[in-house]
Write a protein that holds these residues in place. Structure first.
Motif, PDB file in Angstrom:
ATOM      1  N   ARG A 124       0.784  -1.177  -0.017  1.00 38.64           N
ATOM      2  CA  ARG A 124       0.022  -0.087  -0.092  1.00 38.64           C
ATOM      3  C   ARG A 124       1.087   1.238   0.025  1.00 38.64           C
ATOM      4  O   ARG A 124       0.699   2.196  -0.777  1.00 38.64           O
ATOM      5  N   ARG A 125       1.997   1.180   0.735  1.00 37.78           N
ATOM      6  CA  ARG A 125       2.950   2.387   1.023  1.00 37.78           C
ATOM      7  C   ARG A 125       3.399   2.852  -0.565  1.00 37.78           C
ATOM      8  O   ARG A 125       3.483   3.812  -0.962  1.00 37.78           O
ATOM      9  N   GLY A 126       3.950   1.841  -1.218  1.00 37.32           N
ATOM     10  CA  GLY A 126       4.664   1.933  -2.481  1.00 37.32           C
ATOM     11  C   GLY A 126       3.528   2.644  -3.535  1.00 37.32           C
ATOM     12  O   GLY A 126       3.903   3.373  -4.058  1.00 37.32           O
ATOM     13  N   ILE A 127       2.427   1.973  -3.556  1.00 35.83           N
ATOM     14  CA  ILE A 127       1.516   2.466  -4.192  1.00 35.83           C
ATOM     15  C   ILE A 127       0.924   3.973  -3.967  1.00 35.83           C
ATOM     16  O   ILE A 127       0.939   4.854  -4.936  1.00 35.83           O
ATOM     17  N   LEU A 128       1.050   4.311  -2.862  1.00 32.59           N
ATOM     18  CA  LEU A 128       0.587   5.635  -2.567  1.00 32.59           C
ATOM     19  C   LEU A 128       1.718   6.601  -2.724  1.00 32.59           C
ATOM     20  O   LEU A 128       1.371   7.749  -3.004  1.00 32.59           O
ATOM     21  N   TYR A 129       2.736   6.282  -2.472  1.00 34.05           N
ATOM     22  CA  TYR A 129       4.222   7.152  -2.814  1.00 34.05           C
ATOM     23  C   TYR A 129       3.992   7.314  -4.135  1.00 34.05           C
ATOM     24  O   TYR A 129       4.196   8.778  -4.797  1.00 34.05           O
ATOM     25  N   PRO A 168       4.758  12.050  14.581  1.00 35.03           N
ATOM     26  CA  PRO A 168       3.721  12.872  13.887  1.00 35.03           C
ATOM     27  C   PRO A 168       4.226  13.083  12.450  1.00 35.03           C
ATOM     28  O   PRO A 168       3.238  13.662  11.476  1.00 35.03           O
ATOM     29  N   LYS A 169       5.440  13.231  12.275  1.00 30.91           N
ATOM     30  CA  LYS A 169       5.960  13.840  10.939  1.00 30.91           C
ATOM     31  C   LYS A 169       6.996  13.017  10.697  1.00 30.91           C
ATOM     32  O   LYS A 169       8.056  12.820  11.492  1.00 30.91           O
ATOM     33  N   LEU A 170       7.263  12.447   9.314  1.00 28.25           N
ATOM     34  CA  LEU A 170       8.113  11.628   8.924  1.00 28.25           C
ATOM     35  C   LEU A 170       8.616  11.746   7.421  1.00 28.25           C
ATOM     36  O   LEU A 170       7.896  11.953   6.650  1.00 28.25           O
ATOM     37  N   LEU A 171       9.946  11.735   7.386  1.00 30.36           N
ATOM     38  CA  LEU A 171      10.471  11.915   5.812  1.00 30.36           C
ATOM     39  C   LEU A 171      10.636  10.242   5.564  1.00 30.36           C
ATOM     40  O   LEU A 171      11.201   9.440   6.026  1.00 30.36           O
ATOM     41  N   SER A 172      10.044  10.091   4.089  1.00 31.38           N
ATOM     42  CA  SER A 172       9.850   8.583   3.757  1.00 31.38           C
ATOM     43  C   SER A 172      11.496   8.163   3.639  1.00 31.38           C
ATOM     44  O   SER A 172      12.265   8.922   3.462  1.00 31.38           O
ATOM     45  N   ASP A 173      11.731   6.885   3.689  1.00 32.60           N
ATOM     46  CA  ASP A 173      13.018   6.394   3.448  1.00 32.60           C
ATOM     47  C   ASP A 173      13.814   6.845   2.240  1.00 32.60           C
ATOM     48  O   ASP A 173      15.106   6.946   2.322  1.00 32.60           O
ATOM     49  N   ASN A 174      13.214   7.056   0.896  1.00 33.37           N
ATOM     50  CA  ASN A 174      13.753   7.394  -0.139  1.00 33.37           C
ATOM     51  C   ASN A 174      13.784   8.980   0.006  1.00 33.37           C
ATOM     52  O   ASN A 174      14.544   9.628  -0.978  1.00 33.37           O
ATOM     53  N   GLY A 175      13.336   9.691   0.814  1.00 30.77           N
ATOM     54  CA  GLY A 175      13.589  10.958   1.203  1.00 30.77           C
ATOM     55  C   GLY A 175      12.590  11.889   0.135  1.00 30.77           C
ATOM     56  O   GLY A 175      12.769  13.054   0.033  1.00 30.77           O
ATOM     57  N   GLY A 176      11.816  11.159  -0.735  1.00 28.78           N
ATOM     58  CA  GLY A 176      11.016  12.012  -1.469  1.00 28.78           C
ATOM     59  C   GLY A 176       9.689  12.475  -1.197  1.00 28.78           C
ATOM     60  O   GLY A 176       8.875  13.190  -1.953  1.00 28.78           O
ATOM     61  N   HIS A 177       9.143  12.002   0.000  1.00 27.43           N
ATOM     62  CA  HIS A 177       7.749  12.125   0.515  1.00 27.43           C
ATOM     63  C   HIS A 177       7.714  12.710   2.067  1.00 27.43           C
ATOM     64  O   HIS A 177       8.568  11.941   2.860  1.00 27.43           O
TER      65      HIS A 177
END
Length: 278
Positions: A124-129, A168-177
């Motif tokens: 789900r996460r990959g699709i939403l990104y 509460p706030k997070l940068l995605s592992d790839n830094g893109g989101h």
């Protein structure tokens, strides 16, 4: 054991939800002027509540930001495909329904009776990104509430050997989101009461939501039991997430214990009262 719902006063409840959501947004700088926020809508009470509150705040906020609701249709058998489009169209909010059959993948890969959450969430996460990039959004809003954060803390301690919750706030592992959780300060019981008041068309999940043996449900019952025994205990636990003392834990990567040395010039007897506080 399910905690009793608070007595419903719609005006007070709405005011509390907006105040706590607005405070979380402000405390963590979740939404900025000009942001385009993708609201991940699952069809559950939490994401419905999040969209509802964000739309109310959008009309009152001193900044301008856009909302786009996104639902991932995971191909679950019997999924009522018309409910969300009809609801969102009537609501007048821009939306997108994404259809990807992750249900079949999860059922094929995960043995019957095993927890499906890990694989399901990764897919789900990959699709939403991907959708976030296509939609040009600047923030991805998830509907996790205060109870989710605390449950995750204990899940990681009990089963993964980590002191880690949901930020509460997070940068995605790839830094893109940038992912945000506007409901981070909101209690689940308030969202349950708000959903009942607003009459959201709830869509049940037939994957993770139907697994009664989930470790998360075990932890939830434990926390609810603690709160029943000593009301206010969950408030204290949540406060601890915002009051971390790295020097009083045991993570050598977080605190430089190896080079911790005493200053001989400061080695003197403490006054009695100060010594009692050590």
């Amino acid at each position: 054991m399910t905690a009793p719902l608070p007595e419903l006063d719609p005006k007070k409840l709405e005011k509390r939800l907006m105040r706590l959501t607005g405070k979380a947004i402000q405390d963590f700088n979740m939404i900025e002027d000009g942001d385009r926020v993708m609201v991940c809508l699952s069809g559950g009470k939490d994401s419905y509540g999040m969209l509802d509150i964000l739309m109310k705040l959008q009309r009152k906020a001193p900044i301008r930001f856009e909302l786009v609701a996104v639902n991932l249709d995971q191909g679950q058998p019997g999924f009522p495909k018309d409910i969300l489009p009809n609801y969102l169209t009537e609501l007048g909010v821009p939306f997108r329904i994404v259809t990807e059959d992750t249900y079949s993948i999860v059922k094929r890969v995960i043995p019957e009776g095993k927890t499906t959450c890990s694989l399901c969430s990764r897919l789900r996460r990959g699709i939403l990104y991907r959708v976030a990039a296509e939609e040009g959004v600047t923030k991805i809003a998830l509907g996790h509430h205060r109870d989710d954060l605390m449950e995750t803390l204990f899940l990681n301690m009990f089963y993964n050997g980590k002191i880690k919750a949901m930020p509460p706030k997070l940068l995605s592992d790839n830094g893109g989101h940038v992912l945000i959780r506007p409901l981070a300060y909101v209690k689940e019981e308030d969202l349950t009461a708000w959903a009942a008041h607003r009459g959201f068309p709830i869509i049940p999940c037939d994957l993770c939501g139907s697994q009664e043996t989930l470790k998360r449900k075990v932890v939830k019952r434990m926390l609810q039991g603690w709160e029943a025994e000593e009301p206010g205990r969950l408030d204290v636990i949540f406060a601890s997430l915002q009051n971390i003392k790295p020097s009083h834990l045991a993570d050598v990567n977080l605190f430089d214990f190896a080079n911790l040395k005493a200053d001989p010039e400061k080695a003197m007897p403490l006054p009695f009262l100060e010594a009692m506080e050590v």
